[in-house]
Design an enzyme around this catalytic site. Structure first.
Site, PDB file in Angstrom:
ATOM      1  N   LYS A 276      -3.488 -16.455  28.768  1.00 35.41           N
ATOM      2  CA  LYS A 276      -2.756 -17.186  27.735  1.00 35.41           C
ATOM      3  C   LYS A 276      -1.255 -17.098  27.997  1.00 35.41           C
ATOM      4  CE  LYS A 276      -5.954 -16.319  23.877  1.00 35.41           C
ATOM      5  NZ  LYS A 276      -6.286 -17.712  23.556  1.00 35.41           N
ATOM      6  N   ARG A 350     -17.551 -17.113  22.523  1.00 33.20           N
ATOM      7  CA  ARG A 350     -18.900 -17.693  22.525  1.00 33.20           C
ATOM      8  C   ARG A 350     -19.821 -16.945  23.478  1.00 33.20           C
ATOM      9  NH1 ARG A 350     -16.362 -23.410  24.136  1.00 33.20           N
ATOM     10  NH2 ARG A 350     -14.662 -22.410  22.999  1.00 33.20           N
TER      11      ARG A 350
HETATM   12  N1  BES Z   1      -9.437 -16.253  20.273  1.00 32.21           N
HETATM   13  C1  BES Z   1      -9.202 -17.567  20.718  1.00 32.21           C
HETATM   14  C2  BES Z   1      -9.085 -18.581  19.586  1.00 32.21           C
HETATM   15  C3  BES Z   1      -7.917 -18.405  18.656  1.00 32.21           C
HETATM   16  C4  BES Z   1      -6.746 -19.108  18.866  1.00 32.21           C
HETATM   17  C5  BES Z   1      -8.025 -17.599  17.552  1.00 32.21           C
HETATM   18  C6  BES Z   1      -5.686 -18.964  17.985  1.00 32.21           C
HETATM   19  C7  BES Z   1      -6.950 -17.455  16.670  1.00 32.21           C
HETATM   20  C8  BES Z   1      -5.785 -18.144  16.888  1.00 32.21           C
HETATM   21  C9  BES Z   1     -10.333 -18.009  21.650  1.00 32.21           C
HETATM   22  O1  BES Z   1     -10.937 -17.012  22.385  1.00 32.21           O
HETATM   23  C10 BES Z   1      -9.762 -18.980  22.601  1.00 32.21           C
HETATM   24  O2  BES Z   1      -8.953 -18.572  23.396  1.00 32.21           O
HETATM   25  N2  BES Z   1     -10.186 -20.237  22.534  1.00 32.21           N
HETATM   26  C11 BES Z   1      -9.700 -21.254  23.379  1.00 32.21           C
HETATM   27  C12 BES Z   1     -10.880 -22.061  23.844  1.00 32.21           C
HETATM   28  C13 BES Z   1     -10.576 -23.001  24.976  1.00 32.21           C
HETATM   29  C14 BES Z   1     -10.270 -22.222  26.229  1.00 32.21           C
HETATM   30  C15 BES Z   1     -11.767 -23.891  25.187  1.00 32.21           C
HETATM   31  C16 BES Z   1      -8.728 -22.109  22.585  1.00 32.21           C
HETATM   32  O3  BES Z   1      -8.930 -22.280  21.370  1.00 32.21           O
HETATM   33  O4  BES Z   1      -7.742 -22.556  23.150  1.00 32.21           O
HETATM   34 MN    MN Z   2      -9.931 -16.644  24.221  1.00 35.61          MN
END
Ligand code: BES
Ligand code: MN
Ligand code: ZN
Length: 500
Positions: A276, A350
């Site tokens: 990230k 997931r």
């Molecule tokens: N933990 C994150 C989702 C999240 C984002 C929670 C902001 C709380 C605040 C999750 O694991 C994630 O990174 N999801 C990605 C999925 C994508 C790679 C398909 C996302 O939401 O960008």
């Molecule tokens: Mn994630």
């Protein structure tokens, strides 16, 4: 703060608090105070915009004729329309007010039931008022060693007084247990990731054994034997080993199959190799919010001795980039036997849930499953911070959850599932991939989870990414970890699963 519900007695110091209904109507307790202060309350109302509408607050400082520091009038609107949550909000708003103005000691005078009054009686009103104040009193200040006293909450004592306190106290007893569960969730979510990792999270959950909850955890070796390649693939990049936390509450002799609650417990989500951006990454300490709710819920249910049999499962991992981390393109085999092409290591929740969901079905054959996860950023784009996303294969369960959410003001909004969305996660290299295209990100995540739900099992998925952490104070939810989900699911269980 010491919070008590006690029999009516004279309060010779501190603040006196009492309700005023719509159109500046003074119920008995307020009318008495107005008389004793020679009409100071009426004059103060006339000089202000205070109408007695729900949530308005008017303070009269040091009124002549009374020994008290202040009288606080709390607007109640139409008392027949006050729901439990409204009373909680009034209690929470009052607590915020008293702390802001620097009061240390307050007494709330609850009116006896009027002759033909509708709605909740004084006992229930008092209990929910107290519950709201308690929920509002939460602070996570464990690491603030230098906060000046003038900035700390001033209120030391809040006494809620009514003529017959016994029933109110009994009612408050159960509500307090739910609040304690909410506080555990808020604590877990607020703790940083150098304190809460999969093992220390399990150690916190172990404290529920004192309430009669059975708590155990599977480590990497046991999970490997069970074939949990999806969860283990996420965990493999971290020096903190993954854990599958299993909690059992047996509150009923019923032979019916148990209820199951499953939580995403990513104690820190860097994204892994699909790392990230730096900005805001600290938020990912609360990527274990779903697991935090499951622990807080189990505490609430066991604390109030809910007559239900409930399983709580948390998939605990830390998602890190390292020399041992999983790579984009890796193909893992889940406990269900289905294979997954991991195209983005940041879609890790997931993967963890896939094995946790399969495990709970194989082990307990639950009569229904609700999972909670801070699963997608996309749900924040869809629903902001006002509703959590609800995805389900079962209309009845959906309706029950939605109604419970309305009642406790932890709102859910149902989103669609369908074969067309499901197709988006088909893969050429494996049974499925862990991301879709850029569209409908929260729905494809839910479709992924549904591939791990056996036919005929009622299931709901709550995407709580937008509601787990709050940047602004609300009457019963101070900013920070909200505990969203504990009150909602406690209500779901109380309303539908404790009869048999
Ligand atoms: N933990 C994150 C989702 C999240 C984002 C929670 C902001 C709380 C605040 C999750 O694991 C994630 O990174 N999801 C990605 C999925 C994508 C790679 C398909 C996302 O939401 O960008
Ligand atoms: Mn994630
Ligand atoms: Zn995550």
């Amino acid at each position: 703060m010491r919070l008590s519900i006690t029999k009516r007695a004279e309060a010779k110091s501190g603040a006196l608090v009492t309700g005023v209904t719509a159109d500046r109507n003074l119920p008995k307790a307020a009318a008495d105070l107005d008389k004793r202060s020679k009409g100071a309350l009426q004059r103060a109302m006339a000089a202000s915009r205070f109408k007695g509408n729900k949530g308005e607050i008017l303070e009269v400082l040091a009124p002549a004729g009374l020994p008290n520091s202040r009288v606080v009038l709390v607007g109640m609107g139409d008392p027949a329309k006050l729901r439990d949550v409204d009373l909680q909000s009034l209690g929470g708003a009052l607590l915020g007010h008293l702390n802001r103005v620097g009061e240390s000691d307050a007494t709330v005078l609850v009116n006896a039931a009027g002759p033909d009054e509708k709605g909740a009686g004084p006992a229930e009103r008092a209990a929910h008022y107290a519950y709201g104040a308690l929920l509002a009193s939460y602070r996570f200040d464990r690491y603030r060693t230098k906060e000046p006293k003038a900035k700390k909450p001033s209120l030391k004592r809040l006494a809620i007084m009514l003529d017959e306190p016994a029933e109110a106290k009994r009612h408050f007893g159960d509500l307090k247990k739910v609040a304690e569960g909410v506080f555990t969730t808020r604590d877990l979510v607020s703790e940083p990731a150098n304190v809460i990792n999969p093992k220390s999270f399990v150690a916190e959950a172990k404290k529920l054994e004192a309430l009669g909850v059975k708590v155990k955890a599977l480590g990497p070796a046991q999970m490997k034997r069970l074939g949990m390649g999806a969860l283990l693939g996420v965990a493999q990049g971290s020096v903190n080993e993954g854990q599958l936390l299993v909690m059992e509450w047996k509150g009923s002799e019923s032979k019916k199959r148990p209820l199951a609650f499953v939580g995403k417990g990513v104690t820190f989500d860097t994204g892994g190799i699909s790392i990230k951006p730096a900005g805001g990454m600290e938020d990912m300490k609360w990527d274990m919010g779903g697991a935090g709710v499951v622990v807080g819920l189990m505490q609430a249910l066991a604390g109030r001795k809910a007559r239900a049999n409930v399983i709580g499962i948390c998939g605990m991992v830390e998602n890190m980039p390292s020399g041992t981390a999983q790579r984009p393109g890796d193909i893992v085999t889940s406990m269900s036997g289905q294979t997954i092409e991991v195209l983005n290591t940041d879609a890790e929740g997931r993967l963890v849930l896939a094995d946790a969901l399969w495990y709970v079905q194989e082990t307990y054959k639950p009569r229904m499953i609700v999972d909670l996860a801070t699963l997608t950023g996309a749900i924040i784009i869809s629903l902001g911070h006002e509703h959590a996303g609800l995805f389900s294969n079962d209309d009845e369960l959906s309706q029950r959850l939605t109604a419970a959410g309305e009642a406790v003001e932890e709102r859910l909004w149902r989103m669609p599932l369908s074969d067309a969305y499901d197709k988006l996660i088909d893969s050429d290299g494996a049974d499925m991939k862990n991301i879709g295209n850029r569209t409908a990100g929260s729905i494809t995540a839910a479709q992924f989870l549904q591939r791990f739900i056996k036919k005929g099992t009622p299931w709901a998925h709550l995407d709580i990414a937008g509601v787990t952490w709050s940047k602004k104070d609300a009457p019963t939810v101070p900013k920070g970890g909200t505990g969203f989900g504990v009150r909602l699911l406690d209500k779901l269980v109380a309303d539908h699963y404790e009869a048999d």
